[in-house]
Motif scaffolding. Structure first.
Motif, PDB file in Angstrom:
ATOM      1  N   MET B   1      21.824  21.739  31.753  1.00  0.00           N
ATOM      2  CA  MET B   1      22.094  23.246  30.950  1.00  0.00           C
ATOM      3  C   MET B   1      23.368  23.722  31.830  1.00  0.00           C
ATOM      4  SD  MET B   1      20.678  24.089  28.593  1.00  0.00           S
ATOM      5  CE  MET B   1      20.450  26.046  28.378  1.00  0.00           C
ATOM      6  N   PRO B   2      24.211  24.490  31.008  1.00  0.00           N
ATOM      7  CA  PRO B   2      25.424  25.018  31.620  1.00  0.00           C
ATOM      8  C   PRO B   2      24.713  26.353  32.075  1.00  0.00           C
ATOM      9  CG  PRO B   2      25.379  25.328  29.306  1.00  0.00           C
ATOM     10  CD  PRO B   2      24.247  24.547  29.438  1.00  0.00           C
ATOM     11  N   GLN B   3      25.445  27.076  32.769  1.00  0.00           N
ATOM     12  CA  GLN B   3      25.133  28.724  33.010  1.00  0.00           C
ATOM     13  C   GLN B   3      25.185  29.423  31.970  1.00  0.00           C
ATOM     14  OE1 GLN B   3      26.513  30.602  36.599  1.00  0.00           O
ATOM     15  NE2 GLN B   3      27.774  29.061  37.141  1.00  0.00           N
ATOM     16  N   ILE B   4      24.297  30.434  31.599  1.00  0.00           N
ATOM     17  CA  ILE B   4      24.280  31.342  30.461  1.00  0.00           C
ATOM     18  C   ILE B   4      24.124  32.769  31.073  1.00  0.00           C
ATOM     19  CG2 ILE B   4      23.052  31.910  28.359  1.00  0.00           C
ATOM     20  CD1 ILE B   4      22.138  28.931  28.357  1.00  0.00           C
ATOM     21  N   LEU B   5      25.168  33.568  30.714  1.00  0.00           N
ATOM     22  CA  LEU B   5      25.431  34.887  31.162  1.00  0.00           C
ATOM     23  C   LEU B   5      25.420  35.872  30.089  1.00  0.00           C
ATOM     24  CD1 LEU B   5      27.009  32.795  33.142  1.00  0.00           C
ATOM     25  CD2 LEU B   5      27.956  34.934  34.173  1.00  0.00           C
ATOM     26  N   SER B   6      24.957  36.933  30.120  1.00  0.00           N
ATOM     27  CA  SER B   6      25.076  38.077  29.133  1.00  0.00           C
ATOM     28  C   SER B   6      25.839  39.296  29.880  1.00  0.00           C
ATOM     29  CB  SER B   6      23.841  38.372  28.500  1.00  0.00           C
ATOM     30  OG  SER B   6      23.880  39.490  27.708  1.00  0.00           O
ATOM     31  N   SER B   7      26.819  39.937  29.244  1.00  0.00           N
ATOM     32  CA  SER B   7      27.419  40.986  29.981  1.00  0.00           C
ATOM     33  C   SER B   7      26.528  42.166  30.105  1.00  0.00           C
ATOM     34  CB  SER B   7      28.697  41.485  29.002  1.00  0.00           C
ATOM     35  OG  SER B   7      28.133  41.954  27.725  1.00  0.00           O
ATOM     36  N   THR B   8      25.308  42.182  29.367  1.00  0.00           N
ATOM     37  CA  THR B   8      24.201  43.293  29.498  1.00  0.00           C
ATOM     38  C   THR B   8      23.372  42.985  30.800  1.00  0.00           C
ATOM     39  OG1 THR B   8      23.041  42.239  27.886  1.00  0.00           O
ATOM     40  CG2 THR B   8      24.439  43.832  27.223  1.00  0.00           C
ATOM     41  N   THR B  17      31.486  36.750  38.830  1.00  0.00           N
ATOM     42  CA  THR B  17      32.474  36.487  39.960  1.00  0.00           C
ATOM     43  C   THR B  17      31.993  35.161  40.862  1.00  0.00           C
ATOM     44  OG1 THR B  17      32.748  38.939  40.417  1.00  0.00           O
ATOM     45  CG2 THR B  17      33.368  37.739  42.244  1.00  0.00           C
ATOM     46  N   ALA B  18      30.853  34.968  40.557  1.00  0.00           N
ATOM     47  CA  ALA B  18      30.568  33.356  41.499  1.00  0.00           C
ATOM     48  C   ALA B  18      31.165  32.352  40.460  1.00  0.00           C
ATOM     49  CB  ALA B  18      29.023  33.496  41.387  1.00  0.00           C
ATOM     50  N   LEU B  19      31.140  32.313  39.522  1.00  0.00           N
ATOM     51  CA  LEU B  19      31.674  31.406  38.391  1.00  0.00           C
ATOM     52  C   LEU B  19      32.957  31.407  38.570  1.00  0.00           C
ATOM     53  CD1 LEU B  19      30.925  29.682  35.776  1.00  0.00           C
ATOM     54  CD2 LEU B  19      31.688  31.677  34.521  1.00  0.00           C
ATOM     55  N   LEU B  20      33.843  32.403  38.808  1.00  0.00           N
ATOM     56  CA  LEU B  20      35.345  32.530  38.934  1.00  0.00           C
ATOM     57  C   LEU B  20      35.634  31.865  40.333  1.00  0.00           C
ATOM     58  CD1 LEU B  20      36.898  36.142  38.397  1.00  0.00           C
ATOM     59  CD2 LEU B  20      37.093  33.944  36.882  1.00  0.00           C
ATOM     60  N   GLY B  21      34.652  31.927  41.341  1.00  0.00           N
ATOM     61  CA  GLY B  21      35.029  31.378  42.693  1.00  0.00           C
ATOM     62  C   GLY B  21      34.486  30.080  42.902  1.00  0.00           C
ATOM     63  N   MET B  22      33.739  29.497  41.805  1.00  0.00           N
ATOM     64  CA  MET B  22      33.267  27.999  41.902  1.00  0.00           C
ATOM     65  C   MET B  22      34.578  27.030  42.571  1.00  0.00           C
ATOM     66  SD  MET B  22      30.894  27.102  38.840  1.00  0.00           S
ATOM     67  CE  MET B  22      29.486  26.017  39.355  1.00  0.00           C
ATOM     68  N   LYS B  23      34.133  26.330  43.519  1.00  0.00           N
ATOM     69  CA  LYS B  23      35.159  25.304  44.003  1.00  0.00           C
ATOM     70  C   LYS B  23      34.625  24.037  43.381  1.00  0.00           C
ATOM     71  CE  LYS B  23      36.996  23.431  48.498  1.00  0.00           C
ATOM     72  NZ  LYS B  23      38.375  23.479  47.914  1.00  0.00           N
ATOM     73  N   ALA B 318      38.594  39.072  26.173  1.00  0.00           N
ATOM     74  CA  ALA B 318      39.780  39.099  26.706  1.00  0.00           C
ATOM     75  C   ALA B 318      39.709  39.437  28.143  1.00  0.00           C
ATOM     76  CB  ALA B 318      40.674  39.865  25.800  1.00  0.00           C
ATOM     77  N   ALA B 319      39.194  40.573  28.565  1.00  0.00           N
ATOM     78  CA  ALA B 319      39.429  41.027  29.827  1.00  0.00           C
ATOM     79  C   ALA B 319      38.826  40.053  30.520  1.00  0.00           C
ATOM     80  CB  ALA B 319      38.619  42.361  29.920  1.00  0.00           C
ATOM     81  N   LEU B 320      37.595  39.333  30.315  1.00  0.00           N
ATOM     82  CA  LEU B 320      37.012  38.305  31.141  1.00  0.00           C
ATOM     83  C   LEU B 320      37.940  37.015  31.211  1.00  0.00           C
ATOM     84  CD1 LEU B 320      33.079  38.431  30.357  1.00  0.00           C
ATOM     85  CD2 LEU B 320      34.278  39.447  32.365  1.00  0.00           C
ATOM     86  N   SER B 321      38.550  36.818  30.027  1.00  0.00           N
ATOM     87  CA  SER B 321      39.276  35.601  29.890  1.00  0.00           C
ATOM     88  C   SER B 321      40.509  35.690  30.941  1.00  0.00           C
ATOM     89  CB  SER B 321      39.860  35.389  28.561  1.00  0.00           C
ATOM     90  OG  SER B 321      40.675  34.340  28.505  1.00  0.00           O
ATOM     91  N   ASN B 322      41.082  37.039  30.915  1.00  0.00           N
ATOM     92  CA  ASN B 322      42.288  37.182  31.868  1.00  0.00           C
ATOM     93  C   ASN B 322      41.933  37.003  33.299  1.00  0.00           C
ATOM     94  OD1 ASN B 322      44.160  37.659  29.833  1.00  0.00           O
ATOM     95  ND2 ASN B 322      43.573  39.906  30.031  1.00  0.00           N
ATOM     96  N   ARG B 323      40.539  37.397  33.891  1.00  0.00           N
ATOM     97  CA  ARG B 323      40.100  37.072  35.216  1.00  0.00           C
ATOM     98  C   ARG B 323      39.923  35.495  35.256  1.00  0.00           C
ATOM     99  NH1 ARG B 323      35.068  40.715  35.924  1.00  0.00           N
ATOM    100  NH2 ARG B 323      35.179  39.607  38.054  1.00  0.00           N
ATOM    101  N   VAL B 324      39.726  34.828  34.166  1.00  0.00           N
ATOM    102  CA  VAL B 324      39.607  33.293  34.238  1.00  0.00           C
ATOM    103  C   VAL B 324      40.984  32.511  34.562  1.00  0.00           C
ATOM    104  CG1 VAL B 324      38.788  31.238  33.461  1.00  0.00           C
ATOM    105  CG2 VAL B 324      37.378  33.186  33.430  1.00  0.00           C
ATOM    106  N   ALA B 325      41.781  33.460  33.551  1.00  0.00           N
ATOM    107  CA  ALA B 325      43.383  32.713  33.569  1.00  0.00           C
ATOM    108  C   ALA B 325      43.305  31.191  33.207  1.00  0.00           C
ATOM    109  CB  ALA B 325      44.152  32.903  34.850  1.00  0.00           C
TER     110      ALA B 325
END
Lengths: 433, 433
Positions: B1-8, B17-23, B318-325
């Protein structure tokens, strides 16, 4: 004495090739030290930056004093003489006007299948500029790095400039203010690069780091590349002057010395069609080297790396210049525009007798951050584009997908990438329903 | 299963943030090996390249067989099916048409002081493209690297493509021929990068090296950087899809899988405003993972690095996508143009339901060599500009020098660069005679 070559000598090709291959830089291997500093800053943040600054710069900081306050900035700016301020503002205005023209255009068009294509440029959000402390702390370099960033639209522009023992160059502070820099940190070395790349509690991370620095700074920039973008790693400065006997030899001599005085491993080369000019320039350089303030540095550079090459034609001069691919190229000839098409590899070209390279260092308008060590073969000086990036755009319509989708599917299958093919096929099937 | 997140969710920010930092990448340290290979090739040239190819690729070459002959090239091209050839030609035509529009303009103007300023673009003289052998030998990547180089005007374009045990992919050879590549060497690894950078008796050196490769190739490119230009060091592929519940979930699932199937460390992310879409896409991915040819790779990527993020608004997406780039960004929404202005950092954007990312891999026209690992914050995909460089131009007249020369002199003096100032002053004195 510099090397003196003539294209009619039997050993000319061998000697010119040796000149091209001269290694002027011998970087100390500081990579292990730099790696440890970066790791320390990543782990301990502000505390590490503050400790390292105390050790290397003999300066005690706190998280609150890492950055200059607005009051401090204003106070340093007030120390600048009106003459220096006016000169700096003239330079800034001209650099801004030149770089404004570099802003790239977006594009969007519809092709014959109905597909919409294009690209869009956007600025890097945050950039950090490294400004060396001490002797090499050049306000002109602040302008040359900061103005393109601000023209590009960078929102947060930070400077890291060490102030060893608390020594501040007011002109650097004023150059930063004129350029629109948002924050100035009094930190330097690998710790400053690490702080800009990874951020600390007090220092927000940036996306791109530019600017010159010593071996530690260069090694740190190489290490953080990927995490952030970096500009080129600049080597010692170079100038190549092409002459045809029509320019005052004293002017050429001063132009050669204006690179030589930067660094004892700088390189100044004259290629001329006139033996008389060659002799006169050598004599003029020698005369200036008796009295020049930086005569020890300039003299060492001229002796160890300087060269005067006498050739038979300007076409020969151009061909040799292309092999050198110099950072700065002066065409001190009667008709520089006639020579220009033959010149292919150079960071910046200065045309005609009235354009000393020093104009380009300060007030010409073009950037003075330029490719060194023959890298003008494949790279360019700093520009607005270095602080922007391009996003490509594509939008298919049903008709466009019908026209080109099957070819994409075919290629996906040929590369054994089934899901690629299926993602196109699923849509094509819908169209065929 | 992938990670499943909800903004709420309460822990959303921490998890995102952890997703962004995944090496995702753990490069083996091959630098010492690579340094030795480069030194060997620099010292022994052809002999070293031939020995290393025998060792690593189990292929015996001679200086004469390092490059494919024209007859060999023609014979391999004849093996390609008409269907594959037609698809490759369509792709090449579209890539060429897109990149033709990227050719930059020269500029030259006269400012209000009478100074002439400008810049001129020119092509890199010679470039080398690395094409991996074996499974990752993609003909589409040959087109994407070679065509921009030829559009830029590169005169000599060489490919290095290892052929382990003599295995040749005819589509790669045909793609090279269609793109106008001048020579194809059957060599790979760090030895190929070294040969292209430094040259051997049989292999002429180039000025720029681009193209993907394994850890050895990447380490070699880093090491020869400076001697030659290089493109980015590409990481594993990524896609981010933004959905609003209006697209067929099966299409989104296939688009996510088309990145996941590249590599088990590829990353596929869906951000959607629709919980129903999130659920349906997850179910569709699971169904395809039962039967997909590369289900082991795609399944591992989806399990370890995949993510589905449910948000409340497209602005949040869009804001989250910009953080992922992200490298690839699909806007699978009803009105992609309305969303576009909010999206700032992405390598390539695919607009609307009818534009699967796979179109961009092959036939869309834009380049598929794109910034990965969040580097779209500061860098762009491959383009014609990567094979060109800009020379700045400046020409002063006596009037122009009179207007701006004194400021240059002032700044030179402020930087303690006396010869710089004198080179301007000598000319100003002549004007005042």
């Amino acid at each position: 004495m510099p090397q003196i070559l003539s294209s009619t000598d039997a050993d000319f090709e061998a000697r010119f090739t040796a000149l091209l291959g001269m290694k002027r830089e011998d970087s100390p291997d500081v990579d292990a030290t730099v790696a440890a500093i970066i790791a320390d800053v990543r782990t301990r943040g502000d505390a590490a930056v503050i400790e390292l600054t105390a050790t290397f710069d003999k300066l005690e900081l706190t998280p609150e004093t890492l950055a200059f306050t607005q009051a401090e900035i204003d106070a340093y700016c007030a120390q600048v003489t009106p003459k220096d301020r006016t000169a700096l503002e003239l330079a800034a205005d001209r650099i801004r006007a030149y770089h404004d023209r570099q802003k790239p255009d977006d594009a969007r068009w519809t092709d014959d299948t109905g597909a919409e294509l294009g690209w869009r440029w956007s600025a890097v959000s945050a950039a950090g500029l490294y400004v060396p402390g001490g002797q090499a702390s050049y306000p002109s370099s602040v302008l040359m790095n900061a103005i393109p960033a601000k023209v590009a639209g960078v929102e947060r522009l930070a400077i890291a400039c060490p102030t060893p023992g608390g020594a501040v160059n007011p002109l650097v502070i004023l150059a930063a203010k004129i350029s629109g820099v948002d924050v100035i940190y009094r930190i330097g070395g690998a710790q400053a690069i690490a702080a800009l790349a990874y951020g600390t509690d007090s220092i927000a991370p940036v996306d791109k780091i530019t600017g010159p620095g010593n071996a530690y700074v260069a090694a740190a920039k190489r290490r953080v590349f990927g995490r952030v973008g970096i500009d080129m790693i600049a080597g010692p400065s170079e100038i190549l002057v092409i002459g045809d006997g029509t320019c005052d030899p004293d002017w050429i001599a001063l132009d050669l010395l204006s690179q030589a005085e930067h660094d004892q491993v700088a390189q100044s080369i004259l290629i001329t069609t006139s033996q008389a000019e060659a002799d006169a320039v050598i004599a003029a350089v020698d005369a200036h080297l008796q009295v020049l303030e930086r005569r020890e540095i300039a003299g060492a550079s001229w002796r160890d790396y300087g060269a005067v090459v006498v050739v038979e034609t300007l076409a020969q001069a151009a061909a040799l210049s292309n092999r050198v691919a110099p950072e700065h190229l002066e065409l001190c000839v009667d008709d520089p525009d006639a020579l220009l098409p033959a010149l292919r590899h150079a960071g910046a070209i200065f045309l005609g007798h009235w354009t000393p390279e020093a104009i380009g260092d300060y007030v010409g308008g073009p950037n003075h951050v330029l490719p060194t060590a023959r890298s003008a073969r494949f790279s360019s000086g700093l520009s607005v584009l270095d602080f922007m990036k391009r996003t490509t755009l594509a939008r298919m319509t049903p008709d466009a997908l019908r026209a080109i989708g099957p070819a994409a599917e075919t290629l996906a299958i040929s590369e054994s990438l089934q899901a690629h093919g299926l993602s196109v096929r699923a849509r094509l099937n819908k169209l065929n329903d």
